[in-house]
Design a protein around this motif. Structure first.
Motif, PDB file in Angstrom:
ATOM      1  N   GLN A  26       0.829  -1.229   0.000  1.00 52.06           N
ATOM      2  CA  GLN A  26       0.000   0.000   0.000  1.00 52.06           C
ATOM      3  C   GLN A  26       0.856   1.268   0.000  1.00 52.06           C
ATOM      4  N   HIS A  27       2.159   1.122   0.352  1.00 50.79           N
ATOM      5  CA  HIS A  27       2.997   2.314   0.540  1.00 50.79           C
ATOM      6  C   HIS A  27       4.264   2.253  -0.314  1.00 50.79           C
ATOM      7  N   PRO A  28       4.115   2.153  -1.652  1.00 49.35           N
ATOM      8  CA  PRO A  28       5.299   1.981  -2.508  1.00 49.35           C
ATOM      9  C   PRO A  28       6.251   3.173  -2.484  1.00 49.35           C
ATOM     10  N   ALA A  29       5.730   4.368  -2.174  1.00 50.46           N
ATOM     11  CA  ALA A  29       6.609   5.546  -2.175  1.00 50.46           C
ATOM     12  C   ALA A  29       7.524   5.556  -0.953  1.00 50.46           C
ATOM     13  N   GLU A  30       7.076   4.915   0.128  1.00 44.11           N
ATOM     14  CA  GLU A  30       7.857   4.997   1.372  1.00 44.11           C
ATOM     15  C   GLU A  30       8.556   3.701   1.753  1.00 44.11           C
ATOM     16  N   LEU A  31       8.036   2.563   1.285  1.00 43.72           N
ATOM     17  CA  LEU A  31       8.569   1.278   1.774  1.00 43.72           C
ATOM     18  C   LEU A  31       9.072   0.405   0.639  1.00 43.72           C
ATOM     19  N   SER A  79       9.740  -1.724   7.459  1.00 49.26           N
ATOM     20  CA  SER A  79       8.398  -2.153   7.042  1.00 49.26           C
ATOM     21  C   SER A  79       7.308  -1.727   8.031  1.00 49.26           C
ATOM     22  N   VAL A  80       7.422  -0.491   8.535  1.00 47.62           N
ATOM     23  CA  VAL A  80       6.365   0.030   9.418  1.00 47.62           C
ATOM     24  C   VAL A  80       5.252   0.563   8.512  1.00 47.62           C
ATOM     25  N   ALA A  81       4.104  -0.072   8.567  1.00 43.62           N
ATOM     26  CA  ALA A  81       3.014   0.298   7.653  1.00 43.62           C
ATOM     27  C   ALA A  81       1.676   0.250   8.376  1.00 43.62           C
ATOM     28  N   VAL A  82       0.938   1.331   8.236  1.00 41.16           N
ATOM     29  CA  VAL A  82      -0.413   1.385   8.811  1.00 41.16           C
ATOM     30  C   VAL A  82      -1.389   1.600   7.656  1.00 41.16           C
ATOM     31  N   ASP A  83      -2.433   0.827   7.639  1.00 36.99           N
ATOM     32  CA  ASP A  83      -3.486   0.950   6.625  1.00 36.99           C
ATOM     33  C   ASP A  83      -3.917   2.416   6.543  1.00 36.99           C
ATOM     34  N   TYR A  86      -6.611   3.796   8.599  1.00 33.89           N
ATOM     35  CA  TYR A  86      -6.490   3.749  10.058  1.00 33.89           C
ATOM     36  C   TYR A  86      -5.355   4.616  10.593  1.00 33.89           C
ATOM     37  N   GLN A  87      -4.746   5.432   9.708  1.00 32.75           N
ATOM     38  CA  GLN A  87      -3.608   6.236  10.172  1.00 32.75           C
ATOM     39  C   GLN A  87      -4.057   7.328  11.142  1.00 32.75           C
ATOM     40  N   LYS A  88      -3.084   7.843  11.876  1.00 32.37           N
ATOM     41  CA  LYS A  88      -3.294   8.927  12.859  1.00 32.37           C
ATOM     42  C   LYS A  88      -4.242   8.496  13.979  1.00 32.37           C
ATOM     43  N   SER A  89      -4.218   7.208  14.309  1.00 32.22           N
ATOM     44  CA  SER A  89      -5.018   6.713  15.446  1.00 32.22           C
ATOM     45  C   SER A  89      -4.106   6.129  16.514  1.00 32.22           C
ATOM     46  N   GLY A  90      -2.809   6.335  16.374  1.00 30.71           N
ATOM     47  CA  GLY A  90      -1.876   5.815  17.374  1.00 30.71           C
ATOM     48  C   GLY A  90      -1.347   4.422  17.060  1.00 30.71           C
ATOM     49  N   ILE A  91      -1.745   3.846  15.931  1.00 27.45           N
ATOM     50  CA  ILE A  91      -1.330   2.467  15.618  1.00 27.45           C
ATOM     51  C   ILE A  91       0.176   2.403  15.361  1.00 27.45           C
ATOM     52  N   GLY A  92       0.679   3.339  14.561  1.00 27.02           N
ATOM     53  CA  GLY A  92       2.119   3.354  14.265  1.00 27.02           C
ATOM     54  C   GLY A  92       2.934   3.484  15.542  1.00 27.02           C
ATOM     55  N   THR A  93       2.503   4.350  16.433  1.00 26.01           N
ATOM     56  CA  THR A  93       3.201   4.535  17.708  1.00 26.01           C
ATOM     57  C   THR A  93       3.218   3.227  18.492  1.00 26.01           C
ATOM     58  N   GLY A  94       2.071   2.576  18.560  1.00 27.61           N
ATOM     59  CA  GLY A  94       1.982   1.301  19.293  1.00 27.61           C
ATOM     60  C   GLY A  94       2.902   0.244  18.705  1.00 27.61           C
ATOM     61  N   PHE A 116      11.087   8.245   5.356  1.00 21.80           N
ATOM     62  CA  PHE A 116      10.656   9.509   4.765  1.00 21.80           C
ATOM     63  C   PHE A 116       9.831  10.316   5.773  1.00 21.80           C
ATOM     64  N   THR A 117       9.608   9.745   6.947  1.00 19.37           N
ATOM     65  CA  THR A 117       8.810  10.439   7.962  1.00 19.37           C
ATOM     66  C   THR A 117       9.629  10.603   9.255  1.00 19.37           C
ATOM     67  N   PRO A 118      10.709  11.403   9.170  1.00 16.46           N
ATOM     68  CA  PRO A 118      11.578  11.548  10.351  1.00 16.46           C
ATOM     69  C   PRO A 118      10.847  12.106  11.571  1.00 16.46           C
ATOM     70  N   ASP A 119       9.849  12.969  11.339  1.00 22.37           N
ATOM     71  CA  ASP A 119       9.153  13.561  12.494  1.00 22.37           C
ATOM     72  C   ASP A 119       8.453  12.497  13.329  1.00 22.37           C
ATOM     73  N   PHE A 120       7.933  11.471  12.648  1.00 28.19           N
ATOM     74  CA  PHE A 120       7.269  10.380  13.370  1.00 28.19           C
ATOM     75  C   PHE A 120       8.280   9.659  14.274  1.00 28.19           C
ATOM     76  N   PHE A 121       9.474   9.389  13.743  1.00 31.15           N
ATOM     77  CA  PHE A 121      10.461   8.629  14.526  1.00 31.15           C
ATOM     78  C   PHE A 121      11.158   9.493  15.579  1.00 31.15           C
ATOM     79  N   ARG A 122      11.206  10.803  15.363  1.00 31.20           N
ATOM     80  CA  ARG A 122      11.810  11.697  16.363  1.00 31.20           C
ATOM     81  C   ARG A 122      11.095  11.560  17.704  1.00 31.20           C
ATOM     82  N   LYS A 123       9.797  11.252  17.654  1.00 36.42           N
ATOM     83  CA  LYS A 123       8.998  11.141  18.880  1.00 36.42           C
ATOM     84  C   LYS A 123       9.499  10.025  19.798  1.00 36.42           C
ATOM     85  N   PHE A 124      10.223   9.046  19.207  1.00 37.15           N
ATOM     86  CA  PHE A 124      10.749   7.925  20.011  1.00 37.15           C
ATOM     87  C   PHE A 124      12.193   8.170  20.441  1.00 37.15           C
TER      88      PHE A 124
END
Ligand SMILES: CC(C)(COP(=O)(O)OP(=O)(O)OC[C@H]1O[C@@H](n2cnc3c(N)ncnc32)[C@H](O)[C@@H]1OP(=O)(O)O)[C@@H](O)C(=O)NCCC(=O)NCCS
Length: 164
Positions: A26-31, A79-83, A86-94, A116-124
């Motif tokens: 589902q995420h060919p541009a990022e994964l 291979s972190v991928a969220v449908d 269902y994004q922006k519901s905390g699934i990726g964080t979990g 391609f989403t450094p801001d998401f990983f900066r949170k960890f």
């Protein structure tokens, strides 16, 4: 969408392989795509998030003895991928938190992510590093890339997290 489910994060099973495959696709541009046989071989290195018997998120890791010290290899989160629905519901964080917990059992020193989403990983706590630090990994991962001329013109960011 999140209100419909009590998301359940668990280790992947063989029965999840096709859904994991589709989710990554589902995420060919990022994964980078993962083949069915690759996912099967690495089923023990995947976690999934389930919603009403459907896999809506996945994340995996890989041990990289070619980076870091030979007995304390770097571990890559990949291979972190969220449908998309269902994004922006905390699934990726979990998922990332669960993978970090699993990885911690091996007592690694360094965790790597290429994203391609450094801001998401900066949170960890991940911090950007030069791709020059991971030349072998870059070479192997980018060898067949047709999108960018070189890993250094590719906007994907290398980030690391250190365990104490
Ligand atoms: C990146 C991804 C995994 C995030 O999953 P998610 O379930 O939407 O993330 P969460 O709901 O847990 O979001 C957690 C935080 O990160 C932020 N975030 C989510 N996606 C983001 C993105 N693409 N860029 C920047 N920040 C993002 C959220 O806004 C949220 O911030 P907050 O805590 O301040 O509210 C998901 O967007 C995805 O599957 N993207 C495509 C594949 C990909 O890029 N994977 C990562 C590379 S391995």
């Amino acid at each position: 969408m999140s209100k419909e489910c009590n998301f359940n994060i668990r280790k992947a099973a063989f029965a999840d392989v096709h859904q994991i495959y589709e989710l990554i696709k589902q995420h060919p541009a990022e994964l980078l795509p993962r083949s069915i046989s690759d996912i099967v071989k690495n089923t023990d290195r995947f976690v999934v998030t389930e919603c009403k018997n459907k896999i809506v998120g996945t994340a995996a890791w890989e041990i990289l003895p070619e980076i870091g010290h030979v007995v304390t290899p770097t571990i890559e989160i990949k291979s972190v991928a969220v449908d998309k629905k269902y994004q922006k519901s905390g699934i990726g964080t979990g998922l990332v938190k669960t993978v970090l917990k699993r990885i911690e059992e091996y007592r690694p020193v360094e965790i790597l992510v290429l994203t391609f989403t450094p801001d998401f990983f900066r949170k960890f706590g991940f911090k950007e590093v030069s791709k020059k630090k991971i030349m072998h990994k870059i070479y192997m991962g980018c060898l067949n890339c047709t999108k960018y001329e070189s890993p250094f013109t590719c906007p994907e960011v290398a980030m690391t997290l250190y365990f104490k």
